[in-house]
Design an enzyme around this catalytic site. Structure first.
Site, PDB file in Angstrom:
ATOM      1  N   GLU B  61      -7.704 -21.292  -0.421  1.00 53.04           N
ATOM      2  CA  GLU B  61      -8.410 -21.488   0.845  1.00 53.04           C
ATOM      3  C   GLU B  61      -7.651 -20.940   2.042  1.00 53.04           C
ATOM      4  OE1 GLU B  61      -8.591 -23.612  -1.603  1.00 53.04           O
ATOM      5  OE2 GLU B  61     -10.739 -23.867  -1.898  1.00 53.04           O
ATOM      6  N   HIS B 130     -14.605 -35.312  -1.468  1.00 48.44           N
ATOM      7  CA  HIS B 130     -15.600 -34.244  -1.356  1.00 48.44           C
ATOM      8  C   HIS B 130     -16.747 -34.615  -0.421  1.00 48.44           C
ATOM      9  CE1 HIS B 130     -13.657 -32.326  -4.767  1.00 48.44           C
ATOM     10  NE2 HIS B 130     -14.516 -31.340  -4.735  1.00 48.44           N
TER      11      HIS B 130
END
Ligand SMILES: Cc1ncc(C[n+]2csc(CCOP(=O)(O)OP(=O)(O)O)c2C)c(N)n1
Ligand SMILES: Cc1ncc(C[n+]2csc(CCOP(=O)(O)OP(=O)(O)O)c2C)c(N)n1
Ligand SMILES: [Mg+2]
Ligand SMILES: [Mg+2]
Lengths: 340, 324, 324, 340
Positions: B61, B130
């Site tokens: 990321e 999440h």
């Protein structure tokens, strides 16, 4: 792979030299079957019954790794798991009801229903201290646990599982370098199932394999055929000894294959059929059960019985989980802080 | 001419149209090419634009956002996908300390026309790691623009504007809205950044809501109507920069404000809106400003618990009734 | 008995005392051992406690925070240093998605008694990438506790409490305050987390200020005194959890509020305080709540520009005069 | 170091084979002297005059690297620099007034005074597109620039400088793996001055050197004696050609030494005296000037004249910067967004 210890498939002839009793081998097979049947049932609960929802990552095809590695550990050794953790939990002896309960979001779950499938392997009573759903993040956490163990002069070590995709995260590099520089007792186990979601390993990682890359940190590093539980066990036993003795990290890459999609809803059509078939022919559960029969350690009949028992156990876990209750919402606030 | 399409389809159209229009637009991220994204927003782009313009990346990321910074510096218009907003915690240095500051700290030498697309998954049983709604952090990052569409129409028009914008844009989609449908014109259109949309006019109370909660606010407004309360529902759409005029004018008219978003209450977007309104329009207020948010605990996985956790039309109705 | 010592010395004493008291306390981070920290807060610890308990680490912020998570999980009380608050952008996943959530998402199975110490350098000509005041983000992270001391006394007492606390604590020091001196008792004491301190009592207006700006607020209060305005100055000290009672009671008494912190105005800590007060004590307010913050641009390097950029006593006086 | 190309010190005899004219070599020495005298003056402005404040990281001792690498590039090639960037900027031909102006926080500065020393090397007109103060962060940014260059079928490449400390950051691993997997035209240059602030390289990085570790990504990788500008140039020229031709990353580690503290205020007492002395004896500027005199390319007299000219130039830059004005505060808001 000059700097890497390669452990290929173990032939039946070598089984006797491994130092496992027939009983132990049958128990290992039983664990593999527990994972297999549990995961198959979970898959149906998602796709057929539609009773479970949310993200879920099956361990099908990788059973030999959890069972082989964990067999090489003591119960006091710590485990760091992931979102693909049902296999690790079952191999560690977490009860099926609790695991299934967690998938159902029930209070009887390992995490009281607050974690769900992705964190269901986190069960402290079995010394699984983390099951992270962030790829790679367990790697530095394991280093920290190892720091603590070393600090306390403990003989225990920590084993950290992660996938091939984790090898491209910053956390992998920082965590392993940290463990190597500080000489921390961690066994890093990369379950290379050759896919990170849809990305094949060759497009993910610049090096040909993770084991050799990891040896670049100055670690002892193993490259293991991951669909043979005995090979995994042999390598792990050696590696664990090394970690325990030298209080330094060791690396194991297990080559294996994700038999299903990334998550339970993923049909994984991006994979070549021949590749899938090839690996299905090398299914770790079939392979090991055939060998044990071949070896005379087990009859076909006994195998069938074990399998039936396991299936029954799974079914019971489903029953219990289904009927269990969900935590009261008001209770949640209790779990935020330890102190106030 | 307009059609009913989903939020995900609308986003996909936006990407396609902008890629056709401008060679400099490229797309990369995890699983965006071969499978067209975890939620299929980039579906078909690889087939249409090829692997030079649509790239699957490793799970990295920080490098994905960093690569967007570099590509923008050299004149491309990268659209990087971060699969879940949660994973942007790994790219914060690149987004906040580089993308948002490079122009300023260089005395205006560069521009950074990049978009980071991501989505938050609250409401899909994804558990604590999440489901984070981290949008409020980015209110406090000058140099970034931050967009949160609530309808297919806005999603398409705002994404197109974001791609054309010369500054770094964080584009936060709502995972639960991907499958929702709405009218979207067949002809090209843009929705400008920095302009709120009055989703429903009303005189009795202003409800400002963001992203998924706009849908809940509209349901709440309907229920309130049954009780004779006419709520105005405003969707800021861009939270940075925020369209203060539209919000302040509405409060000056209704004299009452309820603010809603999917974040934890403390330090929320709603906090900023309340603070600004009390600062600028104190004299118009006839009662306290109520915030409707998630509680200050992580998101539980269990579905019924997650449901109780979340902002709902009922909670918004309740809040309005408190101040009317 | 008490002595005048610096903020940095007070922190150093806290670390020493807690390390003497509890074998489980260990310290690690970049340059903390051999040189005793970039700002000498950990000076002498290596000499006293040895290299088993005081460790220099590589430049690996994610791993530093991650290692603290792991060490806490196994029963240590790690105190990890992140040299600048800016670099915590690299450790956000570990802090926010792991440290703050592990207890909750495991159904209370674990506790995480870790401290991440860091400092913000606004006011030291460090430019955009080394001057960020990112504290407001952590208001929105349930599961973390967040501490920002403004005096040597508080610094010592709060750090000791943070180390003894069973939950993850983010301890944000102010770089410009390191060399400031104050009275600190020679005998052991603790300052509890979650309790604000009334730094000066007053009836006319409440000024809530955080970290470095407390000093400015006190200067402002002095100036206001000359004009016959008696301000109450409150330092929350812990912003998560915030001591709302103290703040709300003060506003109920003074009926006027100015909120001050070193962050950009939009999305600031001040925003949350204003929103909460308007929600809970609307009827007590006799005027708008004014926020005094940095403007919404990155921090310029040039010293005179940085000075203009920053919150000052003058700006606080001005704000108070607006609402009185 | 099996996978690494080692480039040691270049003997005077080999100078003629390098392909540089005497004029070019004298120019390179002049650039090195410019960096040397600039940095020495800056140090005094901080420590003696006390006219400058804030963080500042001197390039003293590393002059051969900036000059040797940048000599191998075209002016159109892109450079990514760091907080220790004065040397990169001067080697790229950024004017001394602008650089000094930036240190003084003046409007004439490369970044109009908004960046200060740590970002002063960011000067787009000379194709330095970034000077980051976050260790390691330039590495993925360079990958992105390279992606853009490749996308546009440009012949230009990007060169990214960073230190040994950067090798332990997640950004290093993610960025280099990304560049390798996507085959991006970046030259990665690790200036290993053997310290990351107070941390010696041996305690920072688990591998013995960065070049060999980097070869683990499948890159061509060089290990170069970094105090010899001709060695650095030779390796860089070869590496640059490779990057340009194959549109793939190449790695260079230059071994060198930070002659001063980490920042200008750091007295660096943590380093062994013998180590410091040893490296001071191998000062790159002295080394190169002695060789050029030895080679007959330059007389002692000419050398002295060049040095005097450089010092004068530095002094002039100080004068100009001192007198220059600071940007109006109101102007700052213009630099936040490109569009509104
Ligand atoms: C940091 C981060 N990025 C992306 C994801 C989304 N994601 C979850 S698992 C996964 C693939 C991981 O692959 P690998 O490490 O090989 O493990 P496997 O799933 O094959 O067991 C991705 C991309 C994530 N959870 N965390
Ligand atoms: C991510 C990050 N961590 C820490 C720092 C503080 N810091 C600045 S430079 C430095 C040392 C860097 O060492 P190295 O990469 O070897 O470069 P050098 O300074 O030797 O040129 C440190 C720790 C920083 N700027 N960024
Ligand atoms: Mg995988
Ligand atoms: Mg260095």
């Amino acid at each position: 792979m000059s700097d890497v210890i390669v452990v290929g498939e173990t032939s039946v002839d070598e089984y006797c030299d491994v130092g496992l009793t027939p009983r132990e081998m049958v128990d290992m097979l039983k664990q593999m079957l527990e994972i297999r049947r549990f995961e198959e049932r979970v898959e149906r609960l998602f796709l057929v019954e539609g009773e479970l929802i949310g993200p879920c990552h099956l361990y099908l095809g990788q059973e030999a790794i959890a069972v082989g590695v964990i067999k090489a550990l003591t119960n006091e050794d710590i485990v760091v798991s992931t979102y693909r953790g049902h296999g690790h939990a079952l191999a560690r002896g977490v009860s099926m009801e609790m695991l299934m309960g967690e998938l159902y979001g029930r209070e009887i779950g390992t995490c009281k229903g607050l974690g769900g499938s992705m964190h269901s392997a986190m069960y402290v009573k079995k010394n699984i201290l983390m099951a992270t759903a962030i790829v790679g993040s367990g790697i530095p956490i394991a280093a920290g646990i190892a720091l603590g163990l070393k600090y306390k002069n403990s003989d225990n070590i920590v084993t950290c599982f992660f996938g091939d995709g984790a090898a491209t995260t910053g956390a992998f590099h920082e965590g392993i370098n940290m463990a190597a520089v500080l000489k921390l007792p961690v066994l890093y186990v990369c379950e290379n199932n050759q896919y990170a979601y849809s990305l094949p390993f060759s497009k993910s990682f610049a090096a040909g394999n993770v084991a050799e890359f990891a040896s670049g940190y100055g670690l002892r590093s193993y490259f293991v055929y991951g669909n043979d539980v005995i090979s995994v066990y042999r390598a792990s036993r050696e590696a664990v000894e090394e970690v325990r003795k030298h209080k330094s990290p060791v690396f194991i890459e297990c080559r294996t294959y994700r038999q299903k999609g990334h998550g339970v809803y993923d049909r994984a059509l991006y994979r070549p059929k021949e590749e899938v078939d090839e690996w299905l022919r090398n299914d770790p559960v079939m392979k090991f059960s055939r060998r044990l029969v071949e070896l005379g350690v087990l009859t076909e009949e006994e195998l069938k019985n074990i399998d039936e028992d396991v299936k029954e156990k799974v079914e019971k876990a489903v029953e219990i989980a289904r009927k269990a209750k969900v935590l009261e919402f008001g209770e949640l606030f209790k779990y935020l802080y330890s102190s106030r | 001419m307009s059609r009913m399409i989903t939020y995900a389809e609308a986003l996909n159209e936006a990407l396609r149209e902008e890629m056709r229009r401008d060679e400099n637009v490229i797309v990369f991220g995890e699983d965006v090419a071969v499978i067209g994204g975890a939620y299929r927003v980039t579906k078909g782009l690889l087939e249409e634009f090829g692997s030079r313009r649509v790239l699957d990346t490793p799970i990295s990321e920080a490098a994905i956002v960093g690569m967007a910074v570099g590509a923008a510096l050299i004149g491309l218009r990268p659209v990087a996908e971060i699969m879940y907003l949660d994973f942007l915690t790994l790219g914060m240095d690149q987004l906040v300390t580089h993308a948002a500051k490079a122009r300023f700290m260089s005395g205006g030498q560069v521009k950074l026309p990049l978009v980071v697309r991501t989505q938050y998954s609250l409401g899909r049983v994804h558990a604590s790691q999440h489901s984070q709604f981290l949008a409020p952090w980015f209110l406090n990052v000058p140099g970034l623009k931050v967009v949160l569409p609530s309808t297919p129409y806005d999603a398409k028009g705002l994404l197109k504007s974001s791609i054309r914008d010369d500054d770094p844009v964080l584009f936060i989609e709502s995972g639960v809205l991907y499958s929702t449908k709405g009218q979207v014109p067949a002809d090209e259109y843009l929705v400008p950044l920095g302009r709120a949309d009055v989703k429903k006019t009303g005189d009795d109370v202003t409800i400002v809501a963001v992203s998924r909660t706009v849908i809940e606010a509209l349901k709440a407004a309907e229920k309130l109507m049954e009780e004779g309360i006419n709520a105005e529902v405003i969707d800021p759409r861009t939270i940075n920069p925020m369209d203060w005029d539209t919000i302040l004018n509405s409060v000056r008219k209704t004299n009452r404000l309820v603010v809603v978003d999917d974040g934890h209450k403390t330090g929320s977007i709603s906090a900023e809106i309340a603070a600004k309104v009390v600062e600028e329009a104190f004299d118009s207020l006839e009662g306290p400003i109520i915030r409707v948010n998630s509680p200050d605990i992580p998101v539980p996985s269990s579905q019924p618990l997650e449901k109780t956790f979340m902002v709902s039309a009922e909670k918004i109705v309740e809040a309005v009734l408190k101040i009317i």
